[in-house]
Scaffold this motif. Structure first.
Motif, PDB file in Angstrom:
ATOM      1  N   ILE A  92      -2.208   2.222 -13.134  1.00 13.03           N
ATOM      2  CA  ILE A  92      -3.234   1.177 -13.023  1.00 13.03           C
ATOM      3  C   ILE A  92      -2.879   0.102 -11.991  1.00 13.03           C
ATOM      4  O   ILE A  92      -3.705  -0.244 -11.141  1.00 13.03           O
ATOM      5  N   PRO A  93      -1.640  -0.479 -12.001  1.00 10.15           N
ATOM      6  CA  PRO A  93      -1.331  -1.482 -10.961  1.00 10.15           C
ATOM      7  C   PRO A  93      -1.424  -0.909  -9.553  1.00 10.15           C
ATOM      8  O   PRO A  93      -1.925  -1.579  -8.640  1.00 10.15           O
ATOM      9  N   ALA A  94      -0.978   0.332  -9.381  1.00  8.04           N
ATOM     10  CA  ALA A  94      -1.056   0.955  -8.058  1.00  8.04           C
ATOM     11  C   ALA A  94      -2.505   1.204  -7.655  1.00  8.04           C
ATOM     12  O   ALA A  94      -2.873   1.056  -6.484  1.00  8.04           O
ATOM     13  N   MET A  95      -3.350   1.587  -8.616  1.00 12.82           N
ATOM     14  CA  MET A  95      -4.761   1.812  -8.317  1.00 12.82           C
ATOM     15  C   MET A  95      -5.444   0.525  -7.872  1.00 12.82           C
ATOM     16  O   MET A  95      -6.307   0.535  -6.986  1.00 12.82           O
ATOM     17  N   ILE A  96      -5.077  -0.599  -8.469  1.00 17.56           N
ATOM     18  CA  ILE A  96      -5.642  -1.889  -8.075  1.00 17.56           C
ATOM     19  C   ILE A  96      -5.234  -2.242  -6.645  1.00 17.56           C
ATOM     20  O   ILE A  96      -6.049  -2.695  -5.827  1.00 17.56           O
ATOM     21  N   VAL A  97      -3.954  -2.005  -6.319  1.00 13.04           N
ATOM     22  CA  VAL A  97      -3.462  -2.289  -4.969  1.00 13.04           C
ATOM     23  C   VAL A  97      -4.159  -1.406  -3.943  1.00 13.04           C
ATOM     24  O   VAL A  97      -4.581  -1.875  -2.875  1.00 13.04           O
ATOM     25  N   VAL A  98      -4.296  -0.131  -4.260  1.00 10.15           N
ATOM     26  CA  VAL A  98      -4.965   0.789  -3.340  1.00 10.15           C
ATOM     27  C   VAL A  98      -6.426   0.385  -3.143  1.00 10.15           C
ATOM     28  O   VAL A  98      -6.948   0.391  -2.022  1.00 10.15           O
ATOM     29  N   GLY A  99      -7.096   0.007  -4.229  1.00 11.12           N
ATOM     30  CA  GLY A  99      -8.484  -0.412  -4.124  1.00 11.12           C
ATOM     31  C   GLY A  99      -8.663  -1.618  -3.237  1.00 11.12           C
ATOM     32  O   GLY A  99      -9.657  -1.751  -2.515  1.00 11.12           O
ATOM     33  N   ALA A 100      -7.673  -2.533  -3.252  1.00  9.87           N
ATOM     34  CA  ALA A 100      -7.770  -3.759  -2.459  1.00  9.87           C
ATOM     35  C   ALA A 100      -7.381  -3.549  -0.999  1.00  9.87           C
ATOM     36  O   ALA A 100      -7.940  -4.201  -0.105  1.00  9.87           O
ATOM     37  N   LEU A 129       0.823  -1.204   0.000  1.00  8.30           N
ATOM     38  CA  LEU A 129       0.000   0.000   0.000  1.00  8.30           C
ATOM     39  C   LEU A 129       0.854   1.249   0.000  1.00  8.30           C
ATOM     40  O   LEU A 129       0.562   2.212  -0.724  1.00  8.30           O
ATOM     41  N   GLY A 130       1.918   1.265   0.799  1.00  7.96           N
ATOM     42  CA  GLY A 130       2.815   2.416   0.813  1.00  7.96           C
ATOM     43  C   GLY A 130       3.428   2.653  -0.549  1.00  7.96           C
ATOM     44  O   GLY A 130       3.514   3.808  -1.018  1.00  7.96           O
ATOM     45  N   TRP A 131       3.849   1.557  -1.200  1.00  9.43           N
ATOM     46  CA  TRP A 131       4.418   1.694  -2.554  1.00  9.43           C
ATOM     47  C   TRP A 131       3.392   2.264  -3.515  1.00  9.43           C
ATOM     48  O   TRP A 131       3.683   3.182  -4.303  1.00  9.43           O
ATOM     49  N   ALA A 132       2.165   1.744  -3.468  1.00  9.87           N
ATOM     50  CA  ALA A 132       1.129   2.199  -4.395  1.00  9.87           C
ATOM     51  C   ALA A 132       0.765   3.658  -4.153  1.00  9.87           C
ATOM     52  O   ALA A 132       0.588   4.435  -5.107  1.00  9.87           O
ATOM     53  N   MET A 133       0.645   4.059  -2.885  1.00 11.12           N
ATOM     54  CA  MET A 133       0.295   5.447  -2.582  1.00 11.12           C
ATOM     55  C   MET A 133       1.399   6.394  -3.036  1.00 11.12           C
ATOM     56  O   MET A 133       1.125   7.488  -3.550  1.00 11.12           O
ATOM     57  N   ARG A 134       2.655   5.996  -2.858  1.00 10.01           N
ATOM     58  CA  ARG A 134       3.767   6.846  -3.300  1.00 10.01           C
ATOM     59  C   ARG A 134       3.791   6.975  -4.818  1.00 10.01           C
ATOM     60  O   ARG A 134       4.021   8.054  -5.362  1.00 10.01           O
ATOM     61  N   LEU A 135       3.531   5.855  -5.489  1.00  9.55           N
ATOM     62  CA  LEU A 135       3.554   5.888  -6.961  1.00  9.55           C
ATOM     63  C   LEU A 135       2.454   6.804  -7.496  1.00  9.55           C
ATOM     64  O   LEU A 135       2.691   7.594  -8.419  1.00  9.55           O
ATOM     65  N   LEU A 136       1.260   6.719  -6.931  1.00  3.95           N
ATOM     66  CA  LEU A 136       0.169   7.580  -7.390  1.00  3.95           C
ATOM     67  C   LEU A 136       0.459   9.045  -7.081  1.00  3.95           C
ATOM     68  O   LEU A 136       0.123   9.935  -7.885  1.00  3.95           O
ATOM     69  N   HIS A 137       1.084   9.302  -5.931  1.00  5.34           N
ATOM     70  CA  HIS A 137       1.383  10.671  -5.540  1.00  5.34           C
ATOM     71  C   HIS A 137       2.461  11.274  -6.433  1.00  5.34           C
ATOM     72  O   HIS A 137       2.403  12.468  -6.772  1.00  5.34           O
ATOM     73  N   GLU A 138       3.438  10.470  -6.827  1.00  4.09           N
ATOM     74  CA  GLU A 138       4.561  10.962  -7.620  1.00  4.09           C
ATOM     75  C   GLU A 138       4.262  10.976  -9.113  1.00  4.09           C
ATOM     76  O   GLU A 138       5.052  11.524  -9.896  1.00  4.09           O
TER      77      GLU A 138
END
Length: 603
Positions: free
Chosen positions: A386-394, A356-365
């Motif tokens: 898209i991969p980060a959005m899927i992780v965040v959604g889950a 989740l931390g990785w996905a949130m950072r990727l979307l923010h950056e």
């Protein structure tokens, strides 16, 4: 015989059945667990785990194995005239109407009953199929729309009365005592007796249609329920009371959860000499965010918004006489305060390790750039996101800060309103509240088991009818068998909805209505369970979620003032309940009418 030409209807019906089950978990089940989470008897993640286990356990082991094809008697079975195609289409449209309305409400944090939504949608489909004159608008032995409207008004009020009675019993026996801590501990077996009996009755009358326990003689049911309650009472006296005595009265910080197995030997366990306070959680509801401020730029504002905001931050007024320039700082709006609070929470998530931390950072950056989404640079960015959005959604729901969201944003009208509500509620010692947190976990788990066993029929019933009609080529009979695999699939979908999207309902329930604590929470859950049991004896449709909402208001009024309840939130909830019937019915009916009467051509 399989209706291969109508396989697409079966596929669409399956999709909406799963969507309806997902919404059931995100809305109804989340509301049921919101009381326990709001009371801090259990953490949000623990609620997700226990909710998943007991929902699936109830649905798969003792869930209904037959589905009533006329769905509570609203559409007469003769309406389909043996036409499997029309039957498949009818229940597909009903599921589509109900799931669309519930998902919209969940997205906007408005709690509605998935049961009432589906029944209303079926009624709309019935009007489109056979006409309004053939739909059961009256009482119809407690299964018609008249009974639905009656339950909508009666259930919350009766539930509030039962919950208030139980809480007042706790208040008189424990809270009003000069030294309430020993009274809370030594009277705990009595409240375990009440909770155990009510929970057993919930399983007998609401959660076990397949076991047929409700068909047993009255003496048998009474013996089983009272025996179970007495057994829970005895076990609590032998193991729970000594454990809490050592932890709370002797303030023994070295006591671990597994030490309860020592039973009465814990009375003789010497307490550490340096113990000055009991090692129990703080159950107080607080407004302020105790996390440090984090300087961040919210990605929700575009550059143009920033420029407009900066331009609006300073208001320049010319004094005609002195020519002075006065700059006034603009106060942040409610939406800006909410956005700031959300961004602080997101900043903490970005600092975490893990997916989740990785996905949130990727979307923010990697925010979307200027221009339309089909621009080449935006398409490349979207492929990264898209991969980060899927992780965040889950995973986002599992990390959501329910308590911070429930208390309101400090400095806003909502925050001020909730401060007034909390100020009107009497606070009790944490040591006393800790005793009732265990009772509340028991009631919450049992309620989840009964909900999974009973309410799984809301989604699996229409799906079983669609599957049976598609698989056999004949209109399903009055009772269609439900395969176990369908129960397993939809119960897993309900749990998925609770885990990934349930926070949207939890954040507006519980403490957004009145001040919560474990002693209040267990009273609410027991009051709601009694009401559901009472209505089930008269075959009246009732929503567990509406009952727990009424119980919440009833316990809140036990503070002795109307100020202890946020009636604005209650009014919005009641409005969503009332609107469910016409809106869900209209969606389902319009879909059915359009598709059923659409022109079609033969080659």
């Amino acid at each position: 015989m399989v209706l291969s030409d109508y396989t697409y209807v079966f596929v669409i019906g399956t999709f909406f059945a799963m969507l309806d089950a997902y919404n059931n978990g995100a809305n109804d089940v989340a509301n049921a667990w919101a009381t326990s989470v709001s009371s801090r008897s259990i953490s949000y993640r623990q609620a997700m785990v226990f909710g998943t286990i007991f929902e699936m356990l109830g649905a798969i082991t003792v869930g209904a194995r037959t589905a009533d094809t006329i769905k509570n008697g609203i559409i007469p079975n003769s309406a389909f005239k043996g036409d499997a195609n029309v039957q498949m289409l009818a229940f597909t449209c009903a599921l589509a109407g109900a799931s669309t309305w519930v998902m919209w409400c969940t997205r906007h944090s408005a709690h509605v009953s998935s049961t009432y939504s589906l029944i209303s949608s079926v009624a709309g489909v019935g009007v489109a199929t056979v006409g309004a004159s053939k739909v059961q608008w009256g009482w119809n032995n407690g299964k018609g729309l008249g009974a639905i409207f009656a339950g909508l008004g009666m259930a919350p009020a009766i539930s509030g009365g039962f919950a208030a009675t139980i809480f007042m019993l706790i208040k008189v026996i424990v809270h009003m005592r000069k030294n309430s801590v020993p009274w809370a501990i030594y009277t705990a077996p009595f409240f375990f007796l009440i909770a155990g009996t009510i929970c057993t009755l919930s399983i007998v009358y609401k959660g076990s249609p397949n076991l047929g326990l409700n068909k047993k003689p009255s003496w048998y049911v009474a013996s089983v329920t009272m025996g179970t309650g007495a057994g829970v009472c005895l076990l609590s006296a032998l193991f729970f009371v000594p454990f809490v005595y050592a932890k709370v009265i002797q303030k023994d910080h070295s006591v671990k959860w597994y030490h309860f197995l020592q039973g009465p030997l814990l009375f003789k366990r010497p307490a550490p000499a340096e113990a000055d306070r009991a090692n129990v959680p703080n159950y107080a509801v607080v407004q302020e965010d105790d996390q440090p401020e984090i300087e961040t730029r919210s990605p929700s504002f575009s550059d143009s918004d920033d420029n407009n905001t900066k331009g609006a931050d300073a208001i320049v007024s010319a004094d005609s006489e002195k020519g002075a320039v006065v700059t006034e700082t603009k106060q942040l709006t409610y939406k800006e305060l909410v956005a700031q609070g959300e961004e602080r929470f997101h900043a903490r998530l970005r600092a975490k390790r893990g997916p989740l931390g990785w996905a949130m950072r990727l979307l923010h950056e990697n925010p979307m750039a200027a221009g339309e989404i089909y621009e080449w640079h935006n398409m490349k960015i979207l492929c990264k996101r898209i991969p980060a959005m899927i992780v965040v959604g889950a995973l986002y729901g599992l990390h959501y800060d329910i308590h911070a969201a429930q208390t309101g944003i400090a400095g806003t009208p909502e925050g001020a309103r909730m401060q007034r509500v909390y100020a009107a509620a009497e606070k009790y010692p944490n040591e006393v509240e800790h005793t009732y947190s265990f009772v509340q976990i028991l009631t919450a788990c049992t309620a989840s088991f009964a909900h999974g066993a009973n309410d799984i029929g809301n989604s699996v019933g229409p799906w079983a009818v669609i599957y049976s009609a598609w698989h056999t080529g004949n209109a399903a009979a009055s009772k269609a068998p439900v395969p176990v695999w369908q129960l397993a699939v939809l119960s897993a979908t309900i749990s998925l909805g609770l885990i990934t999207y349930g926070y949207n309902i939890m954040k507006v329930m519980g403490n957004k209505i009145t001040y919560h604590s474990p002693s209040r929470g267990c009273s609410m859950e027991m009051g709601a369970a009694i009401t559901v049991l009472l209505f089930s004896q008269y075959s009246l449709p009732v929503s567990t979620s509406m009952c727990i909402t009424g119980a919440t208001v009833g316990v809140g009024l036990c503070n002795g003032t109307f100020k202890a309840v946020n009636f604005q939130r209650v009014g919005l909830l009641m409005l969503s309940w009332v609107m469910t019937i016409p809106v869900a019915g209209t969606i389902g009916g319009v879909l059915m009418g359009i598709i059923l009467n659409a022109p079609h051509f033969k080659s």
